[in-house]
Design a protein around this motif. Structure first.
Motif, short mmCIF file in Angstrom:
data_model
loop_
_atom_site.label_atom_id
_atom_site.label_comp_id
_atom_site.label_asym_id
_atom_site.label_seq_id
_atom_site.Cartn_x
_atom_site.Cartn_y
_atom_site.Cartn_z
N ALA A 4 7.46 -1.95 -0.50
CA ALA A 4 6.37 -1.16 -1.09
C ALA A 4 5.82 -1.80 -2.36
O ALA A 4 4.61 -1.81 -2.59
CB ALA A 4 6.85 0.26 -1.37
N ARG B 241 0.93 4.92 -4.72
CA ARG B 241 2.22 4.37 -4.30
C ARG B 241 3.20 4.32 -5.45
O ARG B 241 4.38 4.70 -5.30
CB ARG B 241 2.00 2.97 -3.71
CG ARG B 241 3.27 2.23 -3.38
CD ARG B 241 3.00 1.01 -2.54
NE ARG B 241 2.49 1.40 -1.23
CZ ARG B 241 2.51 0.61 -0.15
NH1 ARG B 241 3.01 -0.60 -0.24
NH2 ARG B 241 2.05 1.02 1.00
N TYR C 183 2.10 -4.17 -3.11
CA TYR C 183 1.18 -3.54 -4.06
C TYR C 183 0.05 -4.50 -4.41
O TYR C 183 0.27 -5.67 -4.75
CB TYR C 183 1.92 -3.14 -5.34
CG TYR C 183 1.03 -2.40 -6.32
CD1 TYR C 183 0.89 -1.03 -6.24
CD2 TYR C 183 0.30 -3.09 -7.28
CE1 TYR C 183 0.06 -0.34 -7.11
CE2 TYR C 183 -0.53 -2.41 -8.16
CZ TYR C 183 -0.65 -1.04 -8.06
OH TYR C 183 -1.47 -0.36 -8.91
#
Length: 332
Positions: A155, A170, A159
């Motif tokens: 994750a 997020r 980005y």
């Protein structure tokens, strides 16, 4: 890249396993004479070994894959396999099995919206509110146990990529997940991608914004193949940079499930033919280095490349390659 786990494990994790709530710690001073100072409870994760779950994929393949099955591996939690109304019970059942074995459980939270940004493991929950609610259920299942939890592989690495649609949200969702799971008693490692995912000049800043300081530390190399010395150097670099950002006291774990090859081949990272099993999963507590972990399940496919099948599917061929066998079994 990480990929979804086998549906077989998803079913076996709940079949016939009534959740058993772990007992909490005794009240301070319980069992001591009146007036005697309370003795702090020692965290069992410092002395227990990692939990080897007999329901993991390799354990269903028979004795040919015992070298994989006998090693501790993480239970992956995704919303596709474990929806909101099931995930807390799944986690309780798994952590209860670990408690009964006197071992430390490992989990991976892998359900952030726009997960994998349209690649092999695309999916995740439909929005921020759904994600927060689902993570709250995971935390409810954890409470009373003391697991290791890796939060959202890739994750942070993704980005800022154009193909990912929820950048600012997020970081906020990651912060929520780290805080919730830490409050439930987990040692939380926010995933920091790996040393080959460049550039990473601002990764420490992103980790700070994503709440890494609210947890135990970071994870690296999840489902990838970078050698352990390189990953340790990468993790130490990030921790130094985080200290300069005012975030101190963090530790790290490295996924060594498939990083045993002496010469990784850049660019060939989907079921690569050259990959081998890496160092065994073990809690090490060597300075800031907490553990080598098998986060990825060795033998499960990364996707439809190099004779693999759908992401998360078990393949004898892939497991045989990792074991260095000259006569690999059939593909997926």
């Amino acid at each position: 890249m990480p990929h979804l786990r086998s549906r077989l494990v998803a079913l076996l994790a709940v079949a016939g396993l009534a959740p058993v709530l772990a007992l909490g710690p005794a009240p301070a001073g319980a069992g001591a004479a009146d007036g005697a100072p309370a003795v702090a409870e020692r965290d069992p994760r410092r002395t227990q070994r990692l939990f080897v779950d007999p329901l993991m994929p390799a354990a269903q393949q028979g004795p040919a894959y015992a070298a994989i099955a006998k090693r501790a591996q993480a239970l992956w939690l995704s919303n596709e396999y474990y929806p909101r109304d099931q995930v807390a019970d799944v986690v309780r059942a798994y952590t209860s099995r670990a408690e009964q074995a006197g071992k430390t459980p490992m989990l991976v939270v892998y359900a952030i919206p726009d997960r994998d940004c349209g690649l092999h493991s695309s999916g995740g929950l439909p929005g921020g509110d759904a994600y927060k609610d689902w993570v709250a259920q995971v935390a409810a299942g954890i409470r009373g146990s003391k697991p290791l939890v890796v939060v959202e592989p890739d994750a942070i690495g993704f980005y800022g990529h154009d193909e990912c649609a929820n950048g600012r949200q997020r970081l906020k969702l990651l912060r929520t997940a780290v805080r919730r799971l830490d409050s439930a008693g987990a040692w939380v490692y926010l995933d920091a991608a790996h040393s080959g995912w460049t550039p990473y000049a601002d990764r420490a800043r992103l980790l700070k914004k994503a709440g890494v300081g609210l947890g135990r530390g970071i994870s690296t190399n999840v489902s990838n193949f970078r050698r352990l010395p390189r990953e340790k150097a990468y993790a130490e670099t990030l921790l130094r940079e985080l200290r300069s950002e005012g975030v101190t006291g963090l530790r790290y774990v490295v996924d060594t499930s498939r990083n045993g090859a002496h010469r990784p081949v850049d660019g060939d990272v989907t079921n690569p033919t050259w990959a081998r099993l890496g160092r065994a999963p073990r809690l090490r507590f060597d300075g800031r280095f907490d553990a080598t972990l098998w986060v990825k399940h060795p033998g499960e496919s990364d996707g439809w490349f190099n004779d693999g099948g759908a992401a998360g599917q078990w393949c004898d061929l892939l497991a045989d390659r990792l074991l260095g066998r000259s006569d690999p079994g059939p593909g997926c």
